[in-house]
Scaffold this motif. Structure first.
Motif, PDB file in Angstrom:
ATOM      1  N   VAL A 137       3.746   1.580  -1.522  1.00 17.06           N
ATOM      2  CA  VAL A 137       4.158   1.784  -2.915  1.00 17.06           C
ATOM      3  C   VAL A 137       3.004   2.388  -3.714  1.00 17.06           C
ATOM      4  N   LEU A 138       1.800   1.883  -3.433  1.00 15.64           N
ATOM      5  CA  LEU A 138       0.601   2.382  -4.123  1.00 15.64           C
ATOM      6  C   LEU A 138       0.431   3.876  -3.893  1.00 15.64           C
ATOM      7  N   ALA A 150       0.833  -1.205   0.000  1.00 15.46           N
ATOM      8  CA  ALA A 150       0.000   0.000   0.000  1.00 15.46           C
ATOM      9  C   ALA A 150       0.865   1.251   0.000  1.00 15.46           C
ATOM     10  N   LEU A 198       2.772   5.983  -3.098  1.00 14.29           N
ATOM     11  CA  LEU A 198       3.848   6.689  -3.799  1.00 14.29           C
ATOM     12  C   LEU A 198       3.458   6.934  -5.254  1.00 14.29           C
ATOM     13  N   VAL A 199       2.923   5.885  -5.887  1.00 15.69           N
ATOM     14  CA  VAL A 199       2.504   6.022  -7.290  1.00 15.69           C
ATOM     15  C   VAL A 199       1.439   7.100  -7.408  1.00 15.69           C
ATOM     16  N   ALA A 200       0.503   7.113  -6.450  1.00 16.13           N
ATOM     17  CA  ALA A 200      -0.572   8.104  -6.506  1.00 16.13           C
ATOM     18  C   ALA A 200       0.000   9.520  -6.409  1.00 16.13           C
ATOM     19  N   VAL A 236       3.157  10.541  -7.142  1.00 18.59           N
ATOM     20  CA  VAL A 236       3.910  10.833  -8.361  1.00 18.59           C
ATOM     21  C   VAL A 236       2.945  11.168  -9.498  1.00 18.59           C
ATOM     22  N   GLY A 237       1.880  10.382  -9.600  1.00 19.26           N
ATOM     23  CA  GLY A 237       0.920  10.591 -10.684  1.00 19.26           C
ATOM     24  C   GLY A 237       0.233  11.928 -10.578  1.00 19.26           C
TER      25      GLY A 237
END
Lengths: 169, 489
Positions: free
Chosen positions: A152-153, A150, A155-157, A159-160
């Motif tokens: 990592v998830l 979660a 982090l992606v959110a 960055v996005g």
């Protein structure tokens, strides 16, 4: 008896709030009713003896996320959208789905609790420590891995959203 | 549980760990170490290193399973399970990521949106796919799916100046979030039935119930909605043509193979193990979905003039064929599904590679007419595209034939004659629309004399996918054996 009363009260808040959230035309009203719905769900957590979830629900969802929602709604001009009619003509598909689910729910109501036969909580010594300790315990033992994924998830959110929002990367 | 992180846990987790670490490293290094646009090729090196390390991890797991003669290795108390099935899919994901990385560099330069985040997101999406193939715990599977999907939402909208890309990303995000809601609702009911999030416990709990139990049906129907959306099966396919068309072509290629293969891995895990007990309920349901998917996919593709949209509808119809193998459900059927996904990965990637090459600064290169007379300009590309299209249509001696052969064989073995006939009839329709592309390439006069956008990576990727598409068709034994060993569950 009191438990039952509170359950129905909170369930009414949750469901009624949910219905009003999707039927109000004004986005600010929708957000307000969503707060009511989330608060109702928080009450249901409290009835289940999950104080930690109750607190998190109030602090994070009602306090944090919904306030952000309201900010965004007020920043974006939605007056045009509120006046528009809905343009998709698929209400009959929705009607079919809703009546299907309604039939299933009606069946459950007729059968009563026996229809569910949900899993029983494990028998044994009664749990003495509080809900918060239990959550901490399983979060860092049994659910350690999903907890880490979660992160990592998220982090992606982040960055996005930066990527989408910034004019020049 | 005395120890939280054992050596076994680490051994099983290594590929995902490598993908996540290198993904984060790419994100960091782009800002801190290689800020200049001309230094971006070093980021590419990091991506390749990350994929290589992840591949080494999968390779060691494969060897370990083979040398110990065990079928599976569980870690984190049953949260992750490495078995032949997981390893098979992980190789597919890594291959897809590698090929997409190779072709992206030049393409993003042409599009003018070349940022290091792209490569980081590719690695992190692959990390999510790892958990979809390896996870055997409802929460892990769900978070893995969201991780992958979130990366794809961003990648689809990566061309920020392009309105089509914006629209595609928003549509994909909204519909994807809606379908995730269904999926997580189904998972929560499954958890309520079992009292545990582990797939094995859920399977035990469902086995002790009637197949037509209404609560099981509720869980099954909602889970199916979420999963069928991800594989873009009809009636949950509406996002696919728009997302495929609007996304950067390299992302479309990745979305159509990586996301689809990972979602099929999840679908197979959930439908074969925990929901296997309710087979008689979902079999007619999935049969109806599969027929609808093949019908809409194939018939809608006929009228498309945009190649990306055409390939989107074709990929919808392929999802229908793969579902047929699951409906047959015997050993041949599941093997057929695995072979089909493997073959589909390479042939579909290959077809998109040619579309990537068409893009120029002054040319969108997505229309059928942009391919006109390609054979006079670059015969190599035209012939490779012909091979990919023949394979997509399922014509021997290409790999697509082997894949369809096993699906139909399984259907006949299990006496699903009607489905087999419908599936075969739609192959004829598919040949028609694939050959519209072929006709444009070979028979139409040369329209556009500009050069193709090509690069070393693109040519390498084309050769690899082309050789595999033909090679699996001509000499399928090693690949069939690979699929066979991954079945031993």
């Amino acid at each position: 008896m009191l438990d039952t009363f509170f359950f129905y009260a909170f369930a009414l808040l949750t469901l009624g709030g949910g219905i009003l959230t999707v039927t109000r035309r004004n986005a600010v009203h929708s957000a307000m009713w969503l707060i009511v719905s989330l608060a109702g769900a928080a009450g249901l957590y409290l009835l289940q003896g999950a104080e930690f979830l109750f607190a998190v629900q109030i602090v994070l969802y009602v306090g944090g996320i919904m306030v952000l929602f309201l900010f965004v709604i007020m920043l974006v001009n939605l007056d045009e959208a509120a006046k528009m009619r809905q343009f998709n003509k698929q209400w009959w598909v929705a009607l079919a789905c809703v009546s299907g689910v309604g039939a299933l729910v009606a069946y459950f109501l007729r059968q009563g609790a026996g229809a569910f036969r949900l899993a029983r909580p494990p028998q044994g010594a009664p749990i003495l420590e509080g809900n918060t300790e239990r959550i901490a315990d399983v979060l860092f033992s049994e659910y350690l891995l999903p907890f880490e994924i979660a992160s990592v998830l998220l982090l992606v959110a982040i960055v996005g959203s930066v990527l989408m929002a910034k004019r020049k990367v | 549980m005395s120890q939280y992180y054992t050596t076994t846990d680490h051994f099983v987790l290594v590929p995902a760990l490598m993908l996540a670490l290198f993904g984060c490293a790419v994100l960091l290094f782009e800002v801190l170490v290689f800020p200049h646009p001309r230094q971006r090729k070093w980021l590419l090196l990091f991506v390749l290193l990350g994929l290589a390390f992840a591949g080494a991890g999968v390779w060691r797991q494969q060897n370990f399973l083979a040398s110990q003669g065990i079928e599976e290795l569980t870690a984190f108390g049953g949260t992750l399970t490495v078995d032949g099935f997981a390893i098979f899919f992980n190789w597919i994901f890594l291959a897809a990521s590698l090929i997409v990385t190779l072709i992206s560099y030049r393409y993003l330069e042409v599009e003018g949106e070349h940022h290091g985040e792209y490569y980081g997101l590719i690695l992190l999406a692959n990390c999510g796919m790892f958990f979809l193939a390896t996870g055997t715990d409802l929460i892990t599977l769900f978070i893995g799916l969201e991780l992958m999907a979130l990366c794809f939402y961003i990648l689809v909208g990566f061309l920020r100046e392009d309105r089509r890309s914006n629209e595609a990303a928003l549509k994909y995000l909204l519909l994807g979030a809606f379908s995730s809601g269904f999926l997580v609702y189904g998972f929560s009911v499954l958890y309520g039935l079992a009292g545990s999030t582990k797939l094995r416990a859920v399977a035990d709990a469902l086995a002790s119930r009637e197949p037509w139990d209404p609560v099981v049906f509720l869980a099954l129907a909602t889970t199916a909605v979420g999963l069928l959306f991800k594989i873009s099966a009809v009636p949950f396919h509406m996002w696919a043509p728009d997302a495929y068309e609007g996304a950067p072509t390299t992302v479309t290629a990745y979305l159509s193979v990586g996301s689809k293969a990972a979602s099929f891995a999840l679908l197979l895990r959930v439908f074969l193990m925990p929901l296997g007990a309710a087979r008689e309920v979902w079999e007619p349901l999935l049969a109806a979905v599969a027929v609808a998917t093949m019908t809409v996919g194939n018939l809608a593709a006929v009228t498309q003039t945009n190649i990306k949209r055409l390939l989107a509808y074709s990929s919808i119809s392929h999802a229908g064929y793969i579902l047929l193998g699951l409906i047959a459900g015997n050993e041949t059927g599941i093997k057929g599904v695995l072979v089909y996904i493997l073959v589909y990965t390479f042939m579909n990637l290959g077809a998109f590679l040619v579309v990537v090459a068409l893009r120029r600064k002054d040319l969108l290169g997505e229309d059928l007419d942009d391919l006109a007379g390609l054979v006079y300009k670059s015969p190599g590309y035209a012939i490779l595209m012909l091979i990919f299209l023949l394979s997509l249509a399922g014509i021997p001696p290409t790999a697509g034939f082997i894949a369809k052969y096993y699906i139909f064989l399984a259907l006949i073995e299990t006496r699903h004659y009607v489905l087999a006939v419908i599936g075969t009839l739609y192959v004829a329709v598919a040949i028609y629309y694939y050959f519209r592309i072929v006709r444009s390439m070979f028979l139409a006069p040369l329209a556009d004399t500009g050069p193709l956008t090509t690069s070393f990576g693109l040519r390498l990727a084309l050769v690899v996918t082309g050789v595999l598409t033909l090679g699996i068709g001509i000499y399928p034994e090693p690949f069939l054996g690979f699929a066979q060993t991954s079945l031993a569950r």
